[in-house]
Design a protein around this motif. Sequence first.
Motif, PDB file in Angstrom:
ATOM      1  N   SER A  15     -10.063 -47.773 -22.057  1.00  0.00           N
ATOM      2  CA  SER A  15      -8.634 -47.889 -21.765  1.00  0.00           C
ATOM      3  C   SER A  15      -7.893 -48.590 -22.898  1.00  0.00           C
ATOM      4  N   ARG A  16      -8.515 -49.596 -23.526  1.00  0.00           N
ATOM      5  CA  ARG A  16      -7.836 -50.311 -24.626  1.00  0.00           C
ATOM      6  C   ARG A  16      -7.755 -49.445 -25.879  1.00  0.00           C
ATOM      7  N   VAL A  17      -8.770 -48.647 -26.121  1.00  0.00           N
ATOM      8  CA  VAL A  17      -8.704 -47.728 -27.262  1.00  0.00           C
ATOM      9  C   VAL A  17      -7.594 -46.701 -27.037  1.00  0.00           C
ATOM     10  N   LEU A  18      -7.523 -46.164 -25.820  1.00  0.00           N
ATOM     11  CA  LEU A  18      -6.478 -45.192 -25.496  1.00  0.00           C
ATOM     12  C   LEU A  18      -5.096 -45.829 -25.598  1.00  0.00           C
ATOM     13  N   HIS A  19      -4.961 -47.063 -25.122  1.00  0.00           N
ATOM     14  CA  HIS A  19      -3.681 -47.775 -25.203  1.00  0.00           C
ATOM     15  C   HIS A  19      -3.282 -48.013 -26.655  1.00  0.00           C
ATOM     16  N   THR A  20      -4.244 -48.377 -27.496  1.00  0.00           N
ATOM     17  CA  THR A  20      -3.961 -48.597 -28.919  1.00  0.00           C
ATOM     18  C   THR A  20      -3.512 -47.315 -29.589  1.00  0.00           C
ATOM     19  N   LEU A  21      -4.155 -46.210 -29.264  1.00  0.00           N
ATOM     20  CA  LEU A  21      -3.732 -44.922 -29.816  1.00  0.00           C
ATOM     21  C   LEU A  21      -2.309 -44.581 -29.388  1.00  0.00           C
ATOM     22  N   ALA A  22      -1.974 -44.930 -28.138  1.00  0.00           N
ATOM     23  CA  ALA A  22      -0.613 -44.677 -27.658  1.00  0.00           C
ATOM     24  C   ALA A  22       0.404 -45.526 -28.430  1.00  0.00           C
ATOM     25  N   LEU A  23       0.057 -46.768 -28.710  1.00  0.00           N
ATOM     26  CA  LEU A  23       0.952 -47.630 -29.482  1.00  0.00           C
ATOM     27  C   LEU A  23       1.173 -47.092 -30.895  1.00  0.00           C
ATOM     28  N   ARG A  24       0.213 -46.334 -31.384  1.00  0.00           N
ATOM     29  CA  ARG A  24       0.330 -45.753 -32.727  1.00  0.00           C
ATOM     30  C   ARG A  24       0.794 -44.291 -32.682  1.00  0.00           C
ATOM     31  N   ASP A  25       1.295 -43.867 -31.508  1.00  0.00           N
ATOM     32  CA  ASP A  25       1.831 -42.510 -31.329  1.00  0.00           C
ATOM     33  C   ASP A  25       0.806 -41.433 -31.668  1.00  0.00           C
ATOM     34  N   GLN A  26      -0.432 -41.631 -31.207  1.00  0.00           N
ATOM     35  CA  GLN A  26      -1.496 -40.682 -31.517  1.00  0.00           C
ATOM     36  C   GLN A  26      -2.144 -40.125 -30.251  1.00  0.00           C
ATOM     37  N   THR A  27      -1.361 -40.035 -29.178  1.00  0.00           N
ATOM     38  CA  THR A  27      -1.907 -39.510 -27.921  1.00  0.00           C
ATOM     39  C   THR A  27      -1.153 -38.280 -27.440  1.00  0.00           C
TER      40      THR A  27
END
Length: 460
Positions: free
Chosen positions: A236-248
């Motif tokens: 979940s934290r990896v997915l959240h980090t990707l979202a913060l970097r606009d990569q989801t």
Amino acid sequence: MGADQIVTVASAIRFQYADDRTFISWATGMNTNPAIWISVFLVAVVILNMIPVKYFGEFEYLVGCIKIVFIVMLILTMFILNVMEHWNTPYGFFNPIHQVKNESGTLDQIITGSTGQFLGVWTACTRAIFAYTGMDMVTITAAESKALADSEAMKMASRKISLRIITLYILCVLTASFLVPTDHPFINGEGQSTGSRSIFIIAVVEAGLPTLAQFFNAMFLFSAATCAADNLYVASRVLHTLALRDQTGPEWITRRLRQCRAGVPMRAVLLSAAVMLIAYLGPTGATGARLNELSSNCTVSFLVVYTTICATYLCFYQSLEEAKQYGNTSQTQAATYDRNHVRYPYKSHAQWLKAGYGMAACIIMLIFNGVDSFMTTPFDVRTFIASYISIPVFLLLIVGYKIRRHGFRFSQWGPERSKDLRNCVQVSSDKRKGRLDLVDPVLSFENVKRLGVWVWVWTK
């Protein structure tokens, strides 16, 4: 990997051990559909990941202490039993017989001699990688750590985790390997349940301690359940980090994955938990067959990640050398790039050599991880897919990234390296945490005091 741990929990609770002298059976587990246990523990894991991270961290600290105490107890128990045994054949490290099983779990062929011994060792190595995965978890939790600004704290945490896991795992395997013969039927696929194939459980049952075997299995179940919670946290934290970097993906998805409540990215947790529904495939097939396939798939996925990490570090190392060589930085910033500077925080012995060795070893294991699938007749498609599917998926993700970034201008599809060193930091003090600095050449009170502080730093 969380799905694999949930399947492990469901397998551990369906515990049965039966030989000519001992019969152990957990009736509740054996008489209940495994899908029910998967549902119960999956819901528990999701709920646990929804609590604020402060309390989740305290819970994980308590769980970690319990696990370390249990592993130490396990090692001591195996050592005591070793004193009572003789270390003759078939007790030992190497099994000269390698069994190849087909998709249904039945024996397909037996390979003996040096080839069988090599395949046995190789299979053990590839499966051991699964046990070691997660040693890098401290990097995922670092962003939510109070000590994030202290680079020394993060480095010490990484070193302590590595040393503890490697030491405890080696001692566990070393002390247990002399207690169970290599030709024992249960470790060669004849156990009634996954738990009955554990060398630790077999060892205590053979020593006449069936109650201790049940305790061991309960602790294995507890460990698997808490590991599933850890894996969901990481995903979940990896997915959240990707979202913060606009990569989801699309913005309407990314915007929701960025949102947090009480510091917890709940939508990222739920989406990561949805992937864990693959655990419902675990009870199908022969005993432990789907568990082996899931663990093999997780191992390959982590090997891909570790290969990428090693390659990334080699690029970082090269960027440091180039920055030092060309000298296009201020004197203060240059000290941050100098590996010989006392405040350079990223240094350990032979880093580039270890990164190169790690990358080469991971690539070799990636290529030969599913060697057993080529030895069965007919060809074992399921094992082959489980062992190698992560590689084409990884390559497809790279191709998708290249298309999104560069379109179909194939001339720009080469390796990319940012060479951006602006985020490099320096440690705050010349005195490095974890080093033993003695002030007197002889035994003194101050030396004893510093020794005590040094031991405490490495053990706490």
